[in-house]
Structure formats: structure tokens, C-alpha cells
Write a protein that holds these residues in place. Sequence first.
Motif, PDB file in Angstrom:
ATOM      1  N   TRP A 137      34.997 -25.489  -3.550  1.00  0.00           N
ATOM      2  CA  TRP A 137      33.784 -26.198  -3.092  1.00  0.00           C
ATOM      3  C   TRP A 137      35.264 -27.487  -2.415  1.00  0.00           C
ATOM      4  O   TRP A 137      35.828 -27.880  -1.349  1.00  0.00           O
ATOM      5  N   LEU A 138      36.298 -27.181  -3.805  1.00  0.00           N
ATOM      6  CA  LEU A 138      37.495 -28.672  -3.778  1.00  0.00           C
ATOM      7  C   LEU A 138      38.291 -28.278  -3.000  1.00  0.00           C
ATOM      8  O   LEU A 138      39.024 -29.332  -2.134  1.00  0.00           O
ATOM      9  N   VAL A 251      48.252 -34.211   0.402  1.00  0.00           N
ATOM     10  CA  VAL A 251      48.265 -35.234  -0.208  1.00  0.00           C
ATOM     11  C   VAL A 251      47.492 -35.473  -1.276  1.00  0.00           C
ATOM     12  O   VAL A 251      47.027 -35.810  -3.000  1.00  0.00           O
ATOM     13  N   PHE A 252      45.820 -35.088  -0.624  1.00  0.00           N
ATOM     14  CA  PHE A 252      44.774 -35.517  -1.662  1.00  0.00           C
ATOM     15  C   PHE A 252      44.330 -34.464  -2.703  1.00  0.00           C
ATOM     16  O   PHE A 252      44.039 -34.630  -3.079  1.00  0.00           O
ATOM     17  N   THR A 253      44.914 -33.683  -2.513  1.00  0.00           N
ATOM     18  CA  THR A 253      45.154 -31.770  -3.549  1.00  0.00           C
ATOM     19  C   THR A 253      45.898 -31.742  -4.006  1.00  0.00           C
ATOM     20  O   THR A 253      45.858 -31.044  -5.152  1.00  0.00           O
ATOM     21  N   LEU A 259      51.128 -36.418  -8.988  1.00  0.00           N
ATOM     22  CA  LEU A 259      51.636 -37.629  -9.196  1.00  0.00           C
ATOM     23  C   LEU A 259      50.965 -38.436 -10.532  1.00  0.00           C
ATOM     24  O   LEU A 259      51.582 -38.814 -11.389  1.00  0.00           O
ATOM     25  N   ALA A 260      49.484 -37.964 -10.400  1.00  0.00           N
ATOM     26  CA  ALA A 260      48.492 -38.126 -12.024  1.00  0.00           C
ATOM     27  C   ALA A 260      49.402 -37.567 -12.596  1.00  0.00           C
ATOM     28  O   ALA A 260      49.293 -38.037 -13.932  1.00  0.00           O
ATOM     29  N   MET A 360      40.258 -35.415  -6.602  1.00  0.00           N
ATOM     30  CA  MET A 360      40.272 -35.595  -8.076  1.00  0.00           C
ATOM     31  C   MET A 360      39.013 -35.567  -8.431  1.00  0.00           C
ATOM     32  O   MET A 360      38.294 -36.221  -9.491  1.00  0.00           O
ATOM     33  N   SER A 361      38.695 -36.716  -7.995  1.00  0.00           N
ATOM     34  CA  SER A 361      36.997 -37.588  -7.547  1.00  0.00           C
ATOM     35  C   SER A 361      35.439 -37.019  -8.151  1.00  0.00           C
ATOM     36  O   SER A 361      34.894 -35.907  -9.102  1.00  0.00           O
TER      37      SER A 361
END
Length: 454
Positions: A137-138, A251-253, A259-260, A360-361
Amino acid sequence: MSLFSFELKLFWANRLNKWLLLTYLVAGVIAIGLTETKIERELEQYQFAQAHYQDDIEHYREQYDKDQLLPGYMGYFLFHPVSQTPHAWSAIFRGERDESANHLRVRLLGLQGQVNASATGNVDAQRFGQFDLSFLWLYLMPLLIAAMSINVLADEKNTGRWPMLVAQVPKGTRLIFRKMAVPALMVLIVNVLLLVIATVLTSITLDSNWFGVLAQIMLYQLCWWLICGWIVFLNKEASFNYLSFISIWLVFTFVVPGLAYLYQIQQQDAGKDAAIVFEQRQYMNDSWDKDKKADFAAYLAMFPQWKPTAPLGDEFDWRWYYGQQQMSDVVVADLVNQRNQTQLASYQRGQAFSWLSPVMSLQYGFNRLANADMLAKIDFKQQIEQYHQKIRDFFWSIYFPDKTFEEADFDRIPTFNYTSNIGSGLWQSLLKLLVMSAVFAMLMWRQLRRFHEH
């Protein structure tokens, strides 16, 4: 025939769409099966450890019957199993369960050395990750949505049908929305089907959490559908659309989570676990060369509940030894608390970064629901500490008053019962996904207005 039914017929006429959905469904079923097998294997290991523990207890019972039982030695050699029993949702969301030990055997020695020196699980699994339903899903669902809808407008223009379609349909954008809605609906149906299959094959039940997971999936899918819609109405070539989507997906994945992760690592004190083990062992090694009677007096001063006990003699005494083992936990208590606070702060920083990535959410939401995140790791260790203290209190109540270990005491030895504290991360995850969906909805709306103007 309605226009939506016509678009649905066109969608199914495309053989690639069928294969994509079928592959997605099969991959989901395989992911459910693999994760459930992993959970069953864990439970078998827990049962094996418990059976081995009962065999040990039976061995000491036999020694008791033969008047050969030495309680001090039993406390030293008896290993008590503790396990982080998997939550029902961890049957499809592995989370961080493989990044730390979820099963240990502890004894009456210093606890922190046992907990922090334990193996962290399957190293290969940590390197390559687990293929579970959350992975599908992610990471794969956004690509599936894009593959079937990102170029609906570009394809119509490339084939030369767009001017004719606009002439026949009052608003051409409605046609584009219908073409995008059909694959989105098909993906949603498959996702619901996978959730139902997971409910049937695992111990997941149909409750509020079930509908919460469904709501998160729907919002997550909506977010990526809006991203596709925004790109579609940029009115560019197919190659530009693909490149734009892959860039956003990366970027989102990877970029934001990466970076986090780097920021979290920089804020942590590396080697804290090793420092705890070293300090504890160093204290015990030094204790053998110190004045044992003075150390024992200092121990009793800190734990006066055991003070009504006979003075130490010149021979080795288990009371002194176990007292020093407990003191070795005391001397590293500040380090343990600092480590826990650092890990908690790291988790909170990750939560802050998750506002910048729908991936991430949703991941944080799934991991919290499955009790398979950093909070679960900290909570498990705290429950082990509480259980270890119960074991100490039980044996100390025999050692220090110099009581005789009775046969009935075997049944009084405390056992570990893990409590799953999943908390409530559902609404926070839903809020993040809703906010990000609203952002891309506004971007698509602005671009749609520009599209109409041209």
C-alpha cells in the motif's frame, strides 16, 4: 449505456489494466500469507521457550524432591522467558518488529546487560525489509494509480481524439475525471478485497480499527489520485507526466524519510546500549575487589525493606551477589533513562517529518496500530523491567529472611504477561493525510482553472 459504464468497459478492454490489477491482488495475498507465516513462526518460538522453561522448573522440582535444591543456584541458572506478543494487526503490518528483539530470556542478574546485549533480530530482514501489506500500500499502490491514470489526457491528445471529444462533451474535464475515477475505483475495490482477505486469514477482527485502516487507505489513495490529477492538468507530454510523478514519489518515499532518518541519527547518542552494558559489567567486576560487607550495607541502606537479614560472613553469600547485581542496574539507571528519552524524542521528530510525506504519515499510523514502532519497543523494555523486579521481590523474600524454599513456591514464581498498548495514532494519521490531500486538491483546482482558460 451511461458514460461511466462506457468508460468502465473501455478500462477493462485494456489488457494491461487487467494484468496490473491482478498482479497487485496476487502480490497482496502473497504478502498476507508471508507475514502471517512469520507471526506463526514467532508464536511457535514463544511456545518452545515456554515449554523449555517448564522443563527447567520440573528439573528443579525433582531436585527439591531429592533434597538437592539450592535456591541460590536456581535463581542464577533459571531463565525466565519474556516475549512481545504480536498484536493482531502485526499480521499484515510488520513495522519495526524485526529491528529489535521481541523475545528474551532473563534471569536474576543485572537486567540492563541482558536486555541491551541481546540480538536485534534477523539482520537480513533489517537490510531488505519485510514484504507485507503495508509495503504494497505504501510504495506500490501510488505507482499502480499513476500507471493507469497519469496520461489519460496526454493519450487523448496524442491520438488526436481530444478535439472531437471536447466538441461532443460539454466539459472535457468531466471526461478526464471519469477516466481517472474508473481506475481509482478499481484499485479501491482491490484494496478493500485485500483487507477482507486479511481479516479472514488472520486474527484481525471487524471493529473500529478495521474501519480506521480503511479510512486511512482511502485518504492515502485520494492523496495520490489528486497528485495525478494535478499533473494531468498541467497539460504536458506523457514523458513529462511520468517524470513528474516519479520525482514526487521519490521525494515522499525516499528523500523525506531519508532526511528524517539522518536527522534522527544525528540527534541520538550512538553506542548508548553498549555504554550501558559496559558500565554495568565494569561495576560487577570491580565489586569483587571491594569490601563486600560495606557494599552490602550500602545496598541495604538503599533498599531497607530487606534490612531484617543476618550479617554477611566471610564466605560467598548469594545475598551480596544478587544485591550487587541489582546495584549494577541502579548505577546505569540514568543512562537507561537518557536512552529512552532520546528514543522517544527521535520518534517525535519522525512524527514531525511525517507531516511532509503521505508515505511516512500512513506508515506511522500502521506501525502504531500494529504496536510495532519505537513506542512499542520502549514499552516492552519497561514491562520487562517491571517483571524482573517482581522476580527479584519473589526470590529476595526467600533469600534475605533465609526462608526455606517450599514446593508450593514453584507455582508462585511470577510469569510474564505482555500488555499491548497500541494507543490512538489513528486520528493523527488521518489528519495528516487529510491536510496533504487538501493541499494537492487546491493545486489541482488552481491548475484546472488555468486549463479552462486555455
